[in-house]
Design an enzyme around this catalytic site. Sequence first.
Site, PDB file in Angstrom:
ATOM      1  N   CYS A  85     -12.908   3.220 -28.619  1.00 25.56           N
ATOM      2  CA  CYS A  85     -14.217   3.869 -28.814  1.00 25.56           C
ATOM      3  C   CYS A  85     -14.936   4.053 -27.482  1.00 25.56           C
ATOM      4  CB  CYS A  85     -15.042   3.055 -29.787  1.00 25.56           C
ATOM      5  SG  CYS A  85     -14.207   2.960 -31.355  1.00 25.56           S
ATOM      6  N   GLY A 122       0.767  -1.247   0.000  1.00 25.94           N
ATOM      7  CA  GLY A 122       0.000   0.000   0.000  1.00 25.94           C
ATOM      8  C   GLY A 122       0.790   1.284   0.000  1.00 25.94           C
TER       9      GLY A 122
HETATM   10  N1  LLP Z   1      -1.609  -6.912  -0.790  1.00 23.76           N
HETATM   11  C1  LLP Z   1      -2.918  -6.991  -1.094  1.00 23.76           C
HETATM   12  C2  LLP Z   1      -3.742  -7.965  -0.380  1.00 23.76           C
HETATM   13  C3  LLP Z   1      -3.473  -6.149  -2.075  1.00 23.76           C
HETATM   14  O1  LLP Z   1      -4.762  -6.234  -2.349  1.00 23.76           O
HETATM   15  C4  LLP Z   1      -2.641  -5.217  -2.738  1.00 23.76           C
HETATM   16  C5  LLP Z   1      -3.192  -4.332  -3.773  1.00 23.76           C
HETATM   17  C6  LLP Z   1      -1.267  -5.188  -2.409  1.00 23.76           C
HETATM   18  C7  LLP Z   1      -0.795  -6.043  -1.411  1.00 23.76           C
HETATM   19  C8  LLP Z   1      -0.302  -4.264  -3.075  1.00 23.76           C
HETATM   20  O2  LLP Z   1      -0.608  -2.939  -2.882  1.00 23.76           O
HETATM   21  P1  LLP Z   1       0.440  -1.817  -3.380  1.00 23.76           P
HETATM   22  O3  LLP Z   1       1.692  -1.945  -2.569  1.00 23.76           O
HETATM   23  O4  LLP Z   1       0.707  -2.037  -4.811  1.00 23.76           O
HETATM   24  O5  LLP Z   1      -0.289  -0.553  -3.129  1.00 23.76           O
HETATM   25  N2  LLP Z   1      -5.082  -1.215  -9.719  1.00 23.76           N
HETATM   26  C9  LLP Z   1      -4.965  -0.188  -8.704  1.00 23.76           C
HETATM   27  C10 LLP Z   1      -4.350  -0.707  -7.440  1.00 23.76           C
HETATM   28  C11 LLP Z   1      -5.095  -1.891  -6.856  1.00 23.76           C
HETATM   29  C12 LLP Z   1      -4.438  -2.430  -5.623  1.00 23.76           C
HETATM   30  C13 LLP Z   1      -5.042  -3.704  -5.221  1.00 23.76           C
HETATM   31  N3  LLP Z   1      -4.413  -4.345  -4.111  1.00 23.76           N
HETATM   32  C14 LLP Z   1      -4.162   0.980  -9.283  1.00 23.76           C
HETATM   33  O6  LLP Z   1      -3.802   0.936 -10.454  1.00 23.76           O
HETATM   34  O7  LLP Z   1      -3.942   1.961  -8.587  1.00 23.76           O
END
Ligand code: LLP
Length: 419
Positions: free
Chosen positions: A343, A240
């Site tokens: 589109c 996150g």
């Molecule tokens: N762990 C779990 C259980 C998660 O659901 C996620 C991301 C992460 C770790 C990794 O999070 P990060 O470190 O990348 O923030 N498609 C969206 C982001 C979706 C994130 C989903 N879960 C975007 O493009 O911003």
Amino acid sequence: MHDFEYDGSGRLCCAEVPLETIAREVGTPVYCYSLPTLRRHIQAFEEPLTGIDHQTCFAMKANSNLAILTLMAKSGLGADVVSGGELFRAMKAGIPASKVVYSGVGKTTEEIDMAISEGILMFNIESEEELGVINERAGALGRKAPISIRVNPDVDPQTHPYISTGMKQNKFGIDIENSVRQYLRARDMEHIEIVGIDCHIGSQLTDISPFIDAVDRLKVIIADLGAQGITFRYLDLGGGLGITYSSEQPPHPREYCAAIIDAVRGLDLKLIFEPGRVIVGNTAVLLTKVLYRKVTDKKTFVVVDAGMNDLIRPALYQAWHDILPVTRKDGPTHRVDVVGPICESSDFLAKDRDLPAFSRGDLIAVMSAGAYGFTMASNYNSRPKPPEVLVDGGGYSVVIHRQSYEDLVAGETVPEGMI
Ligand code: LLP
């Protein structure tokens, strides 16, 4: 921090290779990754954790190409997977199953069986029904399934609502009171081994305090369960941590890790982290070419050859990605929308942006495209997916080839006699 800089001749380079060279030789659109940046980002996350009992499990949903995963494996990282397909990729890249955590609200029976058979580190349980099914499947396979419960701590991560996951209205995890009940239930399950406790509250967080609030809430559960004889080996704090797309100032991994280490002091648990975006987000650009410039009464559109099927973040989350000319342009800027060929009116890469005068044939780099770029790409409008290129040491290598039209229809059949 990244390695995309203009050289003395005004050419934007990726790890010292001019992007125009890659565009000429590989075509556009194309994702270009700087391997030195990637190595540095892994190092930046791992260094503050030196001497701390931990395992970093890269969140593969952010980026799952085999070359990048192989680098993760060689760097000692594990994987956070959310599907059988991701588990398959992790195994193929040489990430040991003992370093894989499996999250996600909708694990199928087949996926659960696969993960149990591979011997993953733990399942992060997202519902009471799932706990029952995993117990049953482990029994059927003659195994014990290691689990943690993904606690939904009801903390507001102050991020885009689509990527907030740790609040009561989100589908993720189990609320605090029910988590305690489910741990007590799990203790009595014959084929379940309780090994950890987990949370992930959201993505692109730019402040440390929600992470610490979540840890504080987990600490209360850990103490409560400890008093009832349930102990843990792992504390999984999810991912996150945000990155700079525009002017955000997220904490450096050093500050994030220091704050976490401080918050968990005295717990004596192995820490699991699931970073995705912070490792890969700023390692890549999406390189695209201007097809047309279209001037209307209301707006000027720069139409490029990459669309929302290649990079959906702007369309889906109104995400802001910096746009840089691949050949430095001085002179006045113009307010434009950079749009793709799809589109849909939501098919834009940038809206109302003051950019240099782009014309047909110019190359553009869409910055910070390394996380949730290619992994969210689709074949919408029957567009082949773009290639991915890794750049290092003055050279580059195509690690995913551009799909062909034949790839688009591979696997399709027309049933004779029915049509
Ligand atoms: N762990 C779990 C259980 C998660 O659901 C996620 C991301 C992460 C770790 C990794 O999070 P990060 O470190 O990348 O923030 N498609 C969206 C982001 C979706 C994130 C989903 N879960 C975007 O493009 O911003």
